[in-house]
Design a protein around this motif. Structure first.
Motif, PDB file in Angstrom:
ATOM      1  N   LEU A  41       0.826  -1.202   0.000  1.00  0.00           N
ATOM      2  CA  LEU A  41       0.000   0.000   0.000  1.00  0.00           C
ATOM      3  C   LEU A  41       0.862   1.254   0.000  1.00  0.00           C
ATOM      4  O   LEU A  41       0.536   2.249  -0.644  1.00  0.00           O
ATOM      5  N   LYS A  42       1.943   1.213   0.744  1.00  0.00           N
ATOM      6  CA  LYS A  42       2.895   2.321   0.806  1.00  0.00           C
ATOM      7  C   LYS A  42       4.305   1.741   0.810  1.00  0.00           C
ATOM      8  O   LYS A  42       4.557   0.702   1.429  1.00  0.00           O
ATOM      9  N   SER A  43       5.189   2.422   0.140  1.00  0.00           N
ATOM     10  CA  SER A  43       6.604   2.045   0.174  1.00  0.00           C
ATOM     11  C   SER A  43       7.398   3.308   0.436  1.00  0.00           C
ATOM     12  O   SER A  43       7.342   4.262  -0.350  1.00  0.00           O
ATOM     13  N   THR A  44       8.122   3.326   1.547  1.00  0.00           N
ATOM     14  CA  THR A  44       8.755   4.557   2.003  1.00  0.00           C
ATOM     15  C   THR A  44      10.264   4.398   2.086  1.00  0.00           C
ATOM     16  O   THR A  44      10.766   3.470   2.728  1.00  0.00           O
ATOM     17  N   PHE A  45      10.979   5.305   1.445  1.00  0.00           N
ATOM     18  CA  PHE A  45      12.426   5.387   1.587  1.00  0.00           C
ATOM     19  C   PHE A  45      12.748   6.047   2.921  1.00  0.00           C
ATOM     20  O   PHE A  45      12.195   7.089   3.264  1.00  0.00           O
ATOM     21  N   LEU A  46      13.663   5.439   3.686  1.00  0.00           N
ATOM     22  CA  LEU A  46      14.037   5.989   4.989  1.00  0.00           C
ATOM     23  C   LEU A  46      15.400   6.656   4.954  1.00  0.00           C
ATOM     24  O   LEU A  46      15.537   7.838   5.228  1.00  0.00           O
ATOM     25  N   ASP A  47      16.443   5.887   4.627  1.00  0.00           N
ATOM     26  CA  ASP A  47      17.794   6.449   4.551  1.00  0.00           C
ATOM     27  C   ASP A  47      18.699   5.431   3.876  1.00  0.00           C
ATOM     28  O   ASP A  47      18.232   4.410   3.365  1.00  0.00           O
ATOM     29  N   THR A  48      20.003   5.671   3.897  1.00  0.00           N
ATOM     30  CA  THR A  48      20.956   4.775   3.235  1.00  0.00           C
ATOM     31  C   THR A  48      21.860   4.054   4.223  1.00  0.00           C
ATOM     32  O   THR A  48      22.922   3.572   3.858  1.00  0.00           O
ATOM     33  N   SER A  49      21.465   3.990   5.480  1.00  0.00           N
ATOM     34  CA  SER A  49      22.283   3.282   6.471  1.00  0.00           C
ATOM     35  C   SER A  49      22.242   1.781   6.213  1.00  0.00           C
ATOM     36  O   SER A  49      21.370   1.278   5.496  1.00  0.00           O
ATOM     37  N   SER A  50      23.171   1.075   6.833  1.00  0.00           N
ATOM     38  CA  SER A  50      23.309  -0.362   6.552  1.00  0.00           C
ATOM     39  C   SER A  50      22.741  -1.258   7.638  1.00  0.00           C
ATOM     40  O   SER A  50      22.663  -2.474   7.460  1.00  0.00           O
ATOM     41  N   GLY A  51      22.328  -0.705   8.784  1.00  0.00           N
ATOM     42  CA  GLY A  51      21.847  -1.533   9.884  1.00  0.00           C
ATOM     43  C   GLY A  51      20.440  -2.048   9.659  1.00  0.00           C
ATOM     44  O   GLY A  51      19.571  -1.349   9.121  1.00  0.00           O
ATOM     45  N   VAL A  52      20.189  -3.287  10.074  1.00  0.00           N
ATOM     46  CA  VAL A  52      18.858  -3.883   9.959  1.00  0.00           C
ATOM     47  C   VAL A  52      17.881  -3.124  10.860  1.00  0.00           C
ATOM     48  O   VAL A  52      18.182  -2.823  12.015  1.00  0.00           O
ATOM     49  N   LEU A  53      16.685  -2.809  10.338  1.00  0.00           N
ATOM     50  CA  LEU A  53      15.666  -2.087  11.099  1.00  0.00           C
ATOM     51  C   LEU A  53      14.787  -3.061  11.877  1.00  0.00           C
ATOM     52  O   LEU A  53      14.270  -4.025  11.321  1.00  0.00           O
ATOM     53  N   MET A  54      14.630  -2.790  13.181  1.00  0.00           N
ATOM     54  CA  MET A  54      13.801  -3.626  14.059  1.00  0.00           C
ATOM     55  C   MET A  54      12.488  -2.893  14.333  1.00  0.00           C
ATOM     56  O   MET A  54      12.493  -1.831  14.973  1.00  0.00           O
ATOM     57  N   PRO A  55      11.341  -3.406  13.855  1.00  0.00           N
ATOM     58  CA  PRO A  55      10.055  -2.738  14.091  1.00  0.00           C
ATOM     59  C   PRO A  55       9.346  -3.280  15.338  1.00  0.00           C
ATOM     60  O   PRO A  55       9.361  -4.479  15.609  1.00  0.00           O
ATOM     61  N   PHE A  56       8.694  -2.376  16.086  1.00  0.00           N
ATOM     62  CA  PHE A  56       7.886  -2.742  17.250  1.00  0.00           C
ATOM     63  C   PHE A  56       6.605  -1.906  17.202  1.00  0.00           C
ATOM     64  O   PHE A  56       6.671  -0.694  16.976  1.00  0.00           O
ATOM     65  N   TYR A  57       5.457  -2.543  17.427  1.00  0.00           N
ATOM     66  CA  TYR A  57       4.193  -1.830  17.307  1.00  0.00           C
ATOM     67  C   TYR A  57       3.415  -1.880  18.614  1.00  0.00           C
ATOM     68  O   TYR A  57       3.245  -2.954  19.210  1.00  0.00           O
ATOM     69  N   ASP A  58       2.958  -0.706  19.073  1.00  0.00           N
ATOM     70  CA  ASP A  58       2.088  -0.596  20.238  1.00  0.00           C
ATOM     71  C   ASP A  58       0.661  -0.464  19.719  1.00  0.00           C
ATOM     72  O   ASP A  58       0.253   0.602  19.237  1.00  0.00           O
TER      73      ASP A  58
ATOM     74  N   LYS B 123      -1.377   2.873  18.760  1.00  0.00           N
ATOM     75  CA  LYS B 123      -1.085   2.852  17.326  1.00  0.00           C
ATOM     76  C   LYS B 123       0.219   3.586  16.987  1.00  0.00           C
ATOM     77  O   LYS B 123       0.274   4.394  16.070  1.00  0.00           O
ATOM     78  N   ILE B 124       1.264   3.256  17.714  1.00  0.00           N
ATOM     79  CA  ILE B 124       2.576   3.851  17.455  1.00  0.00           C
ATOM     80  C   ILE B 124       3.543   2.754  17.018  1.00  0.00           C
ATOM     81  O   ILE B 124       3.656   1.711  17.673  1.00  0.00           O
ATOM     82  N   LEU B 125       4.244   3.007  15.920  1.00  0.00           N
ATOM     83  CA  LEU B 125       5.252   2.095  15.401  1.00  0.00           C
ATOM     84  C   LEU B 125       6.634   2.656  15.715  1.00  0.00           C
ATOM     85  O   LEU B 125       6.945   3.804  15.384  1.00  0.00           O
TER      86      LEU B 125
ATOM     87  N   ARG C 133      13.175   5.943  15.835  1.00  0.00           N
ATOM     88  CA  ARG C 133      12.105   6.759  15.264  1.00  0.00           C
ATOM     89  C   ARG C 133      10.758   6.158  15.636  1.00  0.00           C
ATOM     90  O   ARG C 133      10.652   4.946  15.813  1.00  0.00           O
ATOM     91  N   TYR C 134       9.741   7.006  15.702  1.00  0.00           N
ATOM     92  CA  TYR C 134       8.411   6.477  15.964  1.00  0.00           C
ATOM     93  C   TYR C 134       7.363   7.257  15.185  1.00  0.00           C
ATOM     94  O   TYR C 134       7.472   8.454  14.959  1.00  0.00           O
ATOM     95  N   PHE C 135       6.342   6.486  14.748  1.00  0.00           N
ATOM     96  CA  PHE C 135       5.312   6.967  13.837  1.00  0.00           C
ATOM     97  C   PHE C 135       3.945   6.571  14.386  1.00  0.00           C
ATOM     98  O   PHE C 135       3.819   5.562  15.085  1.00  0.00           O
ATOM     99  N   GLU C 136       2.942   7.339  14.011  1.00  0.00           N
ATOM    100  CA  GLU C 136       1.575   6.997  14.374  1.00  0.00           C
ATOM    101  C   GLU C 136       0.844   6.466  13.142  1.00  0.00           C
ATOM    102  O   GLU C 136       0.897   7.080  12.065  1.00  0.00           O
TER     103      GLU C 136
END
Length: 544
Positions: free
Chosen positions: A277-294, A298-300, A311-314
């Motif tokens: 539905l959405k594809s978002t560019f974040l940055d060019t860093s090399s570290g694996v991103l760990m997602p956690f959802y409340d 409704k905060i990611l 970082r955190y998003f609603e």
């Protein structure tokens, strides 16, 4: 879907949060959330965190404890630390030993705070009872169950969100297994992956499982039917990808890398994985991103390995609005979140993360500033309870229900310890012990004979070492004399060749002799250890 240079490309910068409102998007409800790191004396210090290359979060948390993958020699281990044990840990902290290879992942039972599961490179799954308090001289904790079934290393362990004592494990043998840990029995094997599984996450009711895989595909599985419900191409980068289900919705967020190694975040409809539905560019860093959802507010949360920021998003109406960013100069190796029911509601704490450093775990508290001292019902809706909604038998029979919830306004208190009992049998290596006086005498004399034999061998090695050392000293002296003569003399071409030849011979003898001494010394050291073990066993045999 917006282009990389559009609103999403700029919008995921905390300084541009107002951009979302200016372009007509709703304003985030929790835009004032901010994170605060704990002081050093409230952190967990002097940790020997695992250096294993497997992609894991390294730490898990429940209402009482933290589990941390440990860097230990001679097998695999992890530690379980009480959240009250802040400051510098003692050097001799009790280890959870049982694996014969490094521990790769752990998870706490959501319905029993005193039970933890672990998976390791030895292909084993182990279940542990956590003592309420460690004894003063306690060195290690034994597992209550060792479960075998996978053919290769167990990289992920994850308890079921609604059914009691149901556990999912993912292995590099390309299978996922479901276990009833009370029975100590494998209940279901799930197939369909062609490469190593990189992450797995349950949906709200535990009826479906979403996985990301090294084959760059995302799959939604009906685990009880061993059926792939949905499958599609995920992130096309070669580095690790993660997934998380967005609460009780049919939306999934995955993090990964593009072909150009840019970090991405994709939002998916679980009913149709044809396109994100959405594809978002974040940055060019090399570290694996760990997602956690409340799911309550409704905060990611997104935390990158090697980053110092979180970082955190609603999430609202299929949009992810940037809220803010916790920044730190110290990079994180892993991250784990406290269950929502255990946060401090009196200080308006909505989440607490545990950030893993080199030898330190730092608690990070995310709060919403409020002037009122009353209970804030808008940021504390009913949250997941520590009571199961199903038994394991009901789940495997096909029943599906929503998880139980509790109201935090009345407060939350941890249940008294309930000892976990399993029908699994731990395979023990039986040692034949002497049964009568005659057998004790025979065992005693056998050990004495073996001990005397080893002593004779050690003595002979000592003599040989001494002889070789003398030969080595002699060879070195000869070499030194030859080198001095070669420098002072003015030899002819033939003499020069003879001197060089002689020097080479002496050097060869010296090197060979020295190598022999080192080899013999190693053998003696090994046999000395054996002798010590024999003498120790000898001391255990009673006097006849």
């Amino acid at each position: 879907m917006l282009a990389r240079g559009g609103i999403e490309g700029k919008g995921f910068n905390p300084r541009n949060a107002h951009t979302l409102t200016r372009f007509g998007f709703p304003h985030p409800h929790h835009r004032h959330v901010y994170g605060t790191g704990a002081k050093r004396d409230l952190c967990y210090d002097n940790l020997r965190v695992s250096n294993n290359a497997w992609d894991t979060n390294l730490v898990k948390a429940n209402s009482l404890f933290l589990s941390v993958n440990w860097n230990s020699a001679g097998g695999g281990a992890f530690v379980v630390i009480s959240q009250k044990t802040v400051g510098k840990l003692p050097d001799a902290f009790p280890l959870y030993r049982g694996h014969t290879a490094p521990v790769l992942d752990t998870d706490f039972n959501p319905f029993n705070d005193y039970v933890v599961a672990s998976g390791g490179e030895d292909c084993k799954l182990m279940i542990w009872n956590i003592p309420e308090q460690y004894a003063e001289d306690q060195e290690f904790v034994e597992p209550v169950a060792k479960l075998s079934g996978h053919q290769r290393k167990v990289g992920h362990v994850l308890f079921h969100p609604t059914a009691d004592n149901v556990l999912a494990t993912a292995s590099t043998d390309l299978t996922i297994k479901l276990w009833d840990i009370t029975k100590g029995k494998e209940m279901q094997e799930v197939t369909g992956h062609t490469e190593n599984i990189q992450s797995l996450a349950w949906n709200h009711t535990g009826s479906l499982l979403v996985t990301t895989c090294r084959d760059k595909r995302i799959r939604i599985l009906d685990v009880r039917a061993n059926k792939v419900v949905q499958e599609a191409a995920g992130h096309q980068g070669i580095k690790g990808s993660r997934s998380v289900w967005l609460g009780d919705t049919d939306r999934i967020v995955t993090t990964g890398f593009s072909k150009m190694s840019d970090r991405q975040m994709n939002l998916w409809d679980a009913g149709n994985l044809a396109q994100p539905l959405k594809s978002t560019f974040l940055d060019t860093s090399s570290g694996v991103l760990m997602p956690f959802y409340d799911a309550d507010i409704k905060i990611l949360f997104l935390a990158g390995k090697g980053d110092g920021n979180i970082r955190y998003f609603e999430f609202e109406n299929d949009e992810l609005f940037v809220l803010s960013e916790f920044k730190s100069s110290e990079p994180q190796r892993g991250l784990g979140f406290l269950p929502k029911r255990a946060v401090n509601v009196h200080e308006c704490e909505i989440a607490r993360a545990y950030k893993v450093g080199t030898s330190l775990i730092e608690p990070i508290s995310f709060t919403v500033p409020r002037k009122s001292d009353s209970f804030q019902a808008d940021i504390y809706p009913p949250t997941l309870s520590d009571e199961p909604a199903l038994t394991a038998d009901e789940f495997f029979a096909g029943k599906t229900v929503n998880p139980k919830t509790i109201d935090l306004e009345a407060g939350f208190s941890v249940k008294a310890k309930k000892e976990f009992v399993t029908a699994a049998v731990i395979e023990e290596v039986e040692v034949a012990l002497p049964k009568n006086e005659k057998e004790y005498q025979e065992a005693y004399h056998e050990l004495r004979k073996e001990n005397d034999h080893l002593k004779d061998q050690v003595s002979q090695r000592d003599i040989k070492i001494r002889v070789l050392e003398l030969e080595l000293e002699k060879a070195r002296a000869t070499l030194a004399e030859v080198q001095v003569e070669a420098k002072t003399a003015v030899p002819s071409a033939t003499q020069t060749k003879e001197v060089a030849t002689e020097t080479t011979k002496v050097e060869t003898v010296a090197v060979a002799t020295e190598a022999s001494v080192e080899t013999t010394t190693t053998v003696v050291q090994t046999e000395t250890v054996v002798e010590t073990q024999v003498e120790t066993e000898d001391a255990l045999v009673p006097e006849v």
